[in-house]
Design a protein around this motif. Structure first.
Motif, PDB file in Angstrom:
ATOM      1  N   ASN A 173       0.812  -1.213   0.000  1.00 21.54           N
ATOM      2  CA  ASN A 173       0.000   0.000   0.000  1.00 21.54           C
ATOM      3  C   ASN A 173       0.846   1.265   0.000  1.00 21.54           C
ATOM      4  OD1 ASN A 173      -1.861  -2.014   2.023  1.00 21.54           O
ATOM      5  ND2 ASN A 173      -2.842  -1.108   0.238  1.00 21.54           N
ATOM      6  N   GLY A 174       2.113   1.108   0.346  1.00 17.53           N
ATOM      7  CA  GLY A 174       3.027   2.233   0.328  1.00 17.53           C
ATOM      8  C   GLY A 174       4.460   1.740   0.318  1.00 17.53           C
ATOM      9  N   ILE A 175       5.352   2.552  -0.247  1.00 22.41           N
ATOM     10  CA  ILE A 175       6.774   2.219  -0.212  1.00 22.41           C
ATOM     11  C   ILE A 175       7.572   3.514  -0.133  1.00 22.41           C
ATOM     12  CG2 ILE A 175       6.815   1.967  -2.740  1.00 22.41           C
ATOM     13  CD1 ILE A 175       9.216   0.021  -2.294  1.00 22.41           C
ATOM     14  N   ASP A 176       8.457   3.567   0.841  1.00 18.31           N
ATOM     15  CA  ASP A 176       9.261   4.754   1.103  1.00 18.31           C
ATOM     16  C   ASP A 176      10.729   4.330   1.192  1.00 18.31           C
ATOM     17  OD1 ASP A 176       9.230   7.714   2.324  1.00 18.31           O
ATOM     18  OD2 ASP A 176      10.608   6.490   3.504  1.00 18.31           O
ATOM     19  N   PRO A 177      11.648   5.109   0.623  1.00 19.94           N
ATOM     20  CA  PRO A 177      13.054   4.700   0.638  1.00 19.94           C
ATOM     21  C   PRO A 177      13.626   4.492   2.037  1.00 19.94           C
ATOM     22  CG  PRO A 177      12.718   6.488  -0.916  1.00 19.94           C
ATOM     23  CD  PRO A 177      11.441   6.342  -0.143  1.00 19.94           C
ATOM     24  N   SER A 217       1.881   5.747  -7.619  1.00 22.05           N
ATOM     25  CA  SER A 217       1.100   6.482  -6.619  1.00 22.05           C
ATOM     26  C   SER A 217       1.398   5.999  -5.204  1.00 22.05           C
ATOM     27  CB  SER A 217      -0.406   6.340  -6.903  1.00 22.05           C
ATOM     28  OG  SER A 217      -0.860   5.016  -6.633  1.00 22.05           O
ATOM     29  N   LYS A 218       1.962   4.788  -5.075  1.00 20.15           N
ATOM     30  CA  LYS A 218       2.279   4.238  -3.758  1.00 20.15           C
ATOM     31  C   LYS A 218       3.630   4.753  -3.213  1.00 20.15           C
ATOM     32  CE  LYS A 218      -1.274   1.418  -4.216  1.00 20.15           C
ATOM     33  NZ  LYS A 218      -1.051   0.009  -4.535  1.00 20.15           N
ATOM     34  N   ILE A 219       4.446   5.343  -4.086  1.00 21.24           N
ATOM     35  CA  ILE A 219       5.786   5.755  -3.677  1.00 21.24           C
ATOM     36  C   ILE A 219       5.703   6.984  -2.769  1.00 21.24           C
ATOM     37  CG2 ILE A 219       8.021   6.611  -4.498  1.00 21.24           C
ATOM     38  CD1 ILE A 219       7.540   4.977  -7.053  1.00 21.24           C
ATOM     39  N   GLY A 220       6.387   6.900  -1.641  1.00 24.81           N
ATOM     40  CA  GLY A 220       6.347   7.980  -0.659  1.00 24.81           C
ATOM     41  C   GLY A 220       5.223   7.853   0.340  1.00 24.81           C
ATOM     42  N   ARG A 221       4.313   6.910   0.124  1.00 27.52           N
ATOM     43  CA  ARG A 221       3.214   6.693   1.064  1.00 27.52           C
ATOM     44  C   ARG A 221       3.661   5.716   2.147  1.00 27.52           C
ATOM     45  NH1 ARG A 221      -2.199   5.136  -1.918  1.00 27.52           N
ATOM     46  NH2 ARG A 221      -3.088   5.850   0.051  1.00 27.52           N
ATOM     47  N   ILE A 222       3.122   5.888   3.340  1.00 26.18           N
ATOM     48  CA  ILE A 222       3.452   5.021   4.464  1.00 26.18           C
ATOM     49  C   ILE A 222       2.149   4.506   5.058  1.00 26.18           C
ATOM     50  CG2 ILE A 222       4.541   4.853   6.726  1.00 26.18           C
ATOM     51  CD1 ILE A 222       6.374   7.177   5.875  1.00 26.18           C
ATOM     52  N   ALA A 223       1.966   3.202   5.029  1.00 25.79           N
ATOM     53  CA  ALA A 223       0.783   2.583   5.621  1.00 25.79           C
ATOM     54  C   ALA A 223       1.122   2.079   7.030  1.00 25.79           C
ATOM     55  CB  ALA A 223       0.270   1.458   4.724  1.00 25.79           C
ATOM     56  N   PHE A 224       0.242   1.312   7.609  1.00 25.88           N
ATOM     57  CA  PHE A 224       0.329   0.982   9.037  1.00 25.88           C
ATOM     58  C   PHE A 224       1.435  -0.007   9.390  1.00 25.88           C
ATOM     59  CE2 PHE A 224      -1.141  -1.938  12.451  1.00 25.88           C
ATOM     60  CZ  PHE A 224      -1.031  -1.052  13.515  1.00 25.88           C
ATOM     61  N   ALA A 225       1.541  -1.082   8.630  1.00 23.65           N
ATOM     62  CA  ALA A 225       2.399  -2.209   9.038  1.00 23.65           C
ATOM     63  C   ALA A 225       3.558  -2.405   8.076  1.00 23.65           C
ATOM     64  CB  ALA A 225       1.569  -3.494   9.126  1.00 23.65           C
ATOM     65  N   GLY A 226       4.763  -2.495   8.611  1.00 18.90           N
ATOM     66  CA  GLY A 226       5.949  -2.653   7.798  1.00 18.90           C
ATOM     67  C   GLY A 226       6.233  -4.102   7.428  1.00 18.90           C
ATOM     68  N   LEU A 227       6.894  -4.284   6.283  1.00 22.01           N
ATOM     69  CA  LEU A 227       7.292  -5.616   5.808  1.00 22.01           C
ATOM     70  C   LEU A 227       8.772  -5.862   6.017  1.00 22.01           C
ATOM     71  CD1 LEU A 227       4.536  -5.133   4.308  1.00 22.01           C
ATOM     72  CD2 LEU A 227       5.429  -6.550   2.489  1.00 22.01           C
ATOM     73  N   GLY A 228       9.461  -4.930   6.623  1.00 25.29           N
ATOM     74  CA  GLY A 228      10.894  -5.090   6.825  1.00 25.29           C
ATOM     75  C   GLY A 228      11.679  -4.083   6.000  1.00 25.29           C
TER      76      GLY A 228
END
Length: 269
Positions: free
Chosen positions: A189-193, A225-236
Motif C-alpha cells: 500500500n506504500g513504499i518509502d526509501p 502512486s504508492k511511492i512515498g506513502r506510508i501505511a500501518f504495518a511494515g514488511l521489513g
C-alpha cells in the motif's frame, strides 16, 4: 466526470466519490453534486457510508482522506491506475521462466500479474506436467488460476481478510514454511526509501514478509502512486527485497533514493 447518477449503481457511485477524494485529499458535498449529478442528500449519505467503512473522515460539509494509506475494498480498487498495473504485470511476467514457482500475495497488482501469466502462450500450451506453479494466499487469484490446468495452484490456509480476499494468520505461515519459490511478487500500500514497504494490515504484513523470505528473489510491485506513502504495518527493511517494479510515474529523485538503498528499480513501459 459529469455522469448522471442514474447511470451508476451504488457501488460505482461510491467508487467515483473515492476517486474524486483521491484527486485532492478533500472533497465537499457540492463537488459531488456537481461531478456526479446527485442530490445533496445522496452525496451526504454516500460520505456517511464511506466514513462508516473508515475510507474517509467526515468534515462539516464534506470529507478528507486518511492521513496514511488506507485499505479500499478490492472492488473499489480494481480500476484505479489499471493501465499502470497492467504494464507492471507484464514487466513482472518477463521475469518468470516457464516451469518456475511463483509467489503472489493479494492485491490488484498481483491479480493483474496472475492474469498476464495465465495468458502466456508458453505457459498455456498443452503439457502432461504443470508449466508453472503459483503459491498464493489470495482467494480471488486462486479462483482465477483454477481454470487453467497447466498452472499448479497452491493456496495457503488461513482466515479470509474480507477486504482483500487474502488468507492470513498462522495457518498461512504453516504452508509457506514448507515451500520454496523462485520469485515472489509482493504488493504493498506504500513504499518509502527510508521506511520500506508497508501495508494496511499487520496480518497481511506478516504473510507477505514470510512469502518474500521463502523466495529466491522477492520483488515489490507498486504503481507510482504508492511511492512515498506510508501505511500501518511494515514488511521489513528494503535490503530484504531484490527490487521494485513500478511505472514511469516514478521521478528521477525517487529512483535515486531507492538506488541509494541498494534496491533495483524496474520501470515498466
Amino acid at each position: 466526470m459529469n455522469r448522471n447518477y442514474m447511470t451508476l449503481d451504488r457501488t460505482e457511485r461510491l467508487a467515483a466519490v473515492l476517486d474524486l477524494l483521491a484527486e485532492s485529499g478533500q472533497i465537499e458535498v457540492d463537488d459531488i453534486i456537481r461531478s456526479l449529478g446527485v442530490s445533496a442528500a445522496t452525496a451526504r449519505r454516500d460520505l456517511d457510508t464511506l466514513a462508516a467503512q473508515q475510507l474517509l473522515t467526515r468534515t462539516r460539509g464534506g470529507a478528507i482522506g486518511q492521513s496514511v494509506a488506507y485499505d479500499l475494498p478490492l472492488r473499489y480498487k480494481r480500476e484505479q491506475n489499471a493501465p499502470q498495473k497492467l504494464l507492471i504485470a507484464r514487466a513482472a511476467s518477463a521475469l518468470v521462466a516457464r516451469g518456475a514457482v511463483v509467489g503472489l500475495c493479494g492485491g490488484t497488482t498481483s491479480t493483474a500479474i496472475a492474469g498476464v501469466l495465465g495468458a502466456r502462450a508458453d505457459i498455456m500450451e498443452a503439457s502432461p506436467h504443470a508449466t508453472l506453479t503459483v503459491v498464493t494466499n489470495a482467494l480471488n487469484i486462486a479462483a482465477q488460476l483454477a481454470m487453467r490446468p497447466q498452472i499448479k495452484t497452491v493456496v495457503t490456509g488461513g482466515v479470509v481478510h474480507s477486504r482483500s480476499y487474502e488468507l492470513v494468520g498462522p495457518y498461512s505461515d504453516a504452508v509457506l514454511q514448507q515451500v520454496r519459490m523462485d520469485i515472489a511478487f509482493i504488493g504493498v500500500n506504500g513504499i518509502d526509501p527510508q521506511v520500506g514497504p508497508t501495508v494496511n494490515d499487520e496480518r497481511e504484513a506478516a504473510v507477505n514478509s514470510l512469502m518474500a523470505a521463502r523466495a529466491s528473489r522477492a520483488m515489490i510491485v507498486a504503481d507510482s502512486s504508492k511511492i512515498g506513502r506510508i501505511a500501518f504495518a511494515g514488511l521489513g527493511e528494503l535490503h530484504r527485497f531484490d527490487g521494485l517494479i513500478t511505472d514511469d510515474g516514478i521521478t528521477p529523485k525517487q529512483q535515486a533514493a531507492f538506488a541509494d538503498q541498494g534496491l533495483e528499480v524496474i520501470v515498466a513501459s
